[in-house]
Design an enzyme around this catalytic site. Structure first.
Site, PDB file in Angstrom:
ATOM      1  N   GLU A  35       0.676  -1.315  -0.030  1.00  0.00           N
ATOM      2  CA  GLU A  35       0.133  -0.036   0.095  1.00  0.00           C
ATOM      3  C   GLU A  35       1.078   1.254   0.002  1.00  0.00           C
ATOM      4  O   GLU A  35       1.651   1.387   0.848  1.00  0.00           O
ATOM      5  CB  GLU A  35      -0.708  -0.152   1.259  1.00  0.00           C
ATOM      6  CG  GLU A  35      -2.230   0.497   0.900  1.00  0.00           C
ATOM      7  CD  GLU A  35      -2.865  -0.417  -0.164  1.00  0.00           C
ATOM      8  OE1 GLU A  35      -2.919  -0.002  -1.180  1.00  0.00           O
ATOM      9  OE2 GLU A  35      -3.551  -1.497   0.199  1.00  0.00           O
ATOM     10  N   ASP A  38       3.348   1.884  -4.661  1.00  0.00           N
ATOM     11  CA  ASP A  38       3.348   2.160  -6.131  1.00  0.00           C
ATOM     12  C   ASP A  38       3.943   3.577  -6.609  1.00  0.00           C
ATOM     13  O   ASP A  38       4.851   3.425  -7.654  1.00  0.00           O
ATOM     14  CB  ASP A  38       1.930   2.210  -6.962  1.00  0.00           C
ATOM     15  CG  ASP A  38       0.947   2.927  -6.511  1.00  0.00           C
ATOM     16  OD1 ASP A  38       1.222   3.760  -5.407  1.00  0.00           O
ATOM     17  OD2 ASP A  38      -0.407   3.013  -7.030  1.00  0.00           O
ATOM     18  N   LEU A 128     -12.415  -0.442  -5.227  1.00  0.00           N
ATOM     19  CA  LEU A 128     -12.280  -1.662  -6.111  1.00  0.00           C
ATOM     20  C   LEU A 128     -11.954  -1.382  -7.281  1.00  0.00           C
ATOM     21  O   LEU A 128     -12.318  -2.221  -8.300  1.00  0.00           O
ATOM     22  CB  LEU A 128     -13.359  -2.630  -5.766  1.00  0.00           C
ATOM     23  CG  LEU A 128     -13.845  -2.938  -4.232  1.00  0.00           C
ATOM     24  CD1 LEU A 128     -15.008  -4.007  -4.012  1.00  0.00           C
ATOM     25  CD2 LEU A 128     -12.355  -3.579  -3.690  1.00  0.00           C
ATOM     26  N   SER A 129     -11.897  -0.103  -7.836  1.00  0.00           N
ATOM     27  CA  SER A 129     -11.379   0.209  -9.282  1.00  0.00           C
ATOM     28  C   SER A 129     -12.450  -0.003 -10.259  1.00  0.00           C
ATOM     29  O   SER A 129     -12.055  -0.540 -11.286  1.00  0.00           O
ATOM     30  CB  SER A 129      -9.879  -0.346  -9.552  1.00  0.00           C
ATOM     31  OG  SER A 129      -8.864  -0.375  -8.572  1.00  0.00           O
ATOM     32  N   SER A 130     -13.151   0.651  -9.990  1.00  0.00           N
ATOM     33  CA  SER A 130     -14.401   0.505 -11.040  1.00  0.00           C
ATOM     34  C   SER A 130     -14.136   1.414 -12.184  1.00  0.00           C
ATOM     35  O   SER A 130     -14.316   1.148 -13.414  1.00  0.00           O
ATOM     36  CB  SER A 130     -15.924   0.820 -10.490  1.00  0.00           C
ATOM     37  OG  SER A 130     -15.820   2.297  -9.741  1.00  0.00           O
ATOM     38  N   ASP A 175      -3.860  -0.447 -11.026  1.00  0.00           N
ATOM     39  CA  ASP A 175      -5.333  -0.439 -11.128  1.00  0.00           C
ATOM     40  C   ASP A 175      -5.561  -1.121 -12.466  1.00  0.00           C
ATOM     41  O   ASP A 175      -6.509  -2.029 -12.735  1.00  0.00           O
ATOM     42  CB  ASP A 175      -6.304   0.373 -10.840  1.00  0.00           C
ATOM     43  CG  ASP A 175      -6.277   0.979  -9.098  1.00  0.00           C
ATOM     44  OD1 ASP A 175      -5.491   0.181  -8.615  1.00  0.00           O
ATOM     45  OD2 ASP A 175      -6.601   2.090  -8.822  1.00  0.00           O
TER      46      ASP A 175
END
Length: 390
Positions: A35, A38, A128-130, A175
């Site tokens: 976490e 990146d 959740l990366s929609s 993502d």
């Protein structure tokens, strides 16, 4: 998935007046560990989940793009490839699609118009990366319809560019990359510097549970930017390109040169990178006890060193931990300040975790959670419809 296909087909057919020729899906994701690593050129370990965006599509013989957003009451957008593609301030959902197509054009890929309808069941606003699933689904659709010579990695990078430069939201590459390149029953260890990916087999004895705290995420942007600046400051003091290149020993040696907050932010990133590499190994060995330990350490580090958790999320982690012990791991996942926790548990514990959370979480926080039980799924691709539309 079948319900999504039925839905999207119904909207496409009733509005455009003919049947779609192709179906494409792109999944959401959850990050198991790694976490805020990146943007420090570090490592992350996400898996794609079986909640996805589904697109029904067909080619056109002109340069018109027509879009239906099934989940926004069949709202529509239309634009031409012959004119500059513009940002629409009053139709945010459309900009993700416009951005993806704009950058595909800019990269000199050759394609014509298309009719597309989009639906999905990736929960929005849950981390959740929609949005990444949508960007990747559109890139995959253009690739599929027009057989573009574009790799999955390039589809991901194109989606990230659309989100950063067209929509105007900062995001790393994780993502989009996991949505485009995910593999069924595997997590993906991603090196965020080289973008090299390694598929890591998930143990058959592990179920992915995602529990949304439903705590509205406040301060995310400003706090995210502050954390990013603090990490850059630490890297500068340590004289490294990014914190990915630093060791704990180097950090200790320069501790006197940085303020306590900057020191703790850097300590989180350096130790989290190490934990992520160890977690990939533990996952490969099917060692849930080791994974349990690493996920617990990750959560403590996010709570105490990076300071991005909130009481509601910490409460959820404690409730889950009290049920699973060392038979699985649990930690906050995502940017922080609310959002979800992810738990990797054995199948026999799913019902017990659900019961414990339902019994205790609302009592302790006043909020009602949402629980998703997932499995690691395949990344974006063309759907072969063999059983027809129901």
């Amino acid at each position: 998935m079948q319900a999504l296909i039925n839905n999207v087909t119904h909207s496409f057919t009733s509005i455009f007046g003919y049947a779609p020729t192709h179906f494409i899906q792109a999944p959401g994701r959850v990050n198991l560990i790694g976490e805020h690593t990146d943007y420090n050129d570090g490592f992350v370990l996400p898996c794609a989940i079986d909640y996805q965006m589904v697109v029904a599509a067909a080619k056109r013989d002109d340069n018109l793009i027509r879009v239906i957003a099934v989940d926004y009451q069949n709202a529509q957008d239309q634009f031409s490839l012959e004119h500059p593609i513009e940002f629409l301030p009053n139709k945010m959902w459309a900009n993700y699609i416009r951005g993806v197509i704009h950058f595909l054009q800019q990269a000199k890929y050759v394609f014509q118009g298309m009719d597309i309808a989009i639906t999905g069941n990736v929960p929005q606003g849950a981390g959740l990366s929609s949005s990444a699933a949508l960007e990747v689904a559109i890139g995959q659709t253009v690739k599929t319809l027009y057989q573009l010579p574009i790799s999955q990695k390039e589809i991901a990078l194109n989606g990230q560019k659309a989100e950063n430069q067209f929509v105007g939201c900062n995001c790393g590459i994780m993502d989009q990359l996991i949505s485009a390149c995910g593999e069924e029953s595997h997590a993906l260890l991603i090196d965020c510097r080289s973008l090299a990916t390694t598929a890591v087999k998930m143990p058959e004895s592990a179920v992915v549970m995602i529990i949304n705290s439903n705590k509205k995420r406040g301060l995310v942007d400003s706090e995210y930017n502050t954390r990013r600046q603090q990490c850059e400051e630490a890297a500068k003091i340590l004289n490294v390109t990014a914190l990915r290149d630093a060791t704990l020993a180097q950090l200790q040696a320069k501790k006197a040169l940085m303020n306590d907050k900057v020191y703790r932010r850097a300590r989180h990133v350096i130790t989290e990178n190490e934990r992520t590499l160890q977690a990939a190994e533990a996952l490969k060995q099917g060692d849930l006890t080791k994974l349990s330990e690493l996920m617990a350490q990750s959560h403590i580090s996010m709570r105490d060193d990076f300071e991005i958790t909130v009481n509601e999320v910490d409460t959820l982690v404690e409730i889950v931990k009290s049920v699973i012990g060392s038979q699985g791991g649990v930690r906050m996942t995502g940017g922080g300040f609310g959002g979800c926790v992810v738990a990797l548990v054995t199948p026999d514990l799913v019902a017990k975790v659900t019961q414990a959370v339902e019994a205790q979480y609302k009592k302790q926080t006043g909020l009602k959670e949402t629980i998703y039980v997932c499995s690691a799924s395949q990344g974006a691709g063309y759907l072969e419809i063999t059983n027809g539309i129901k």
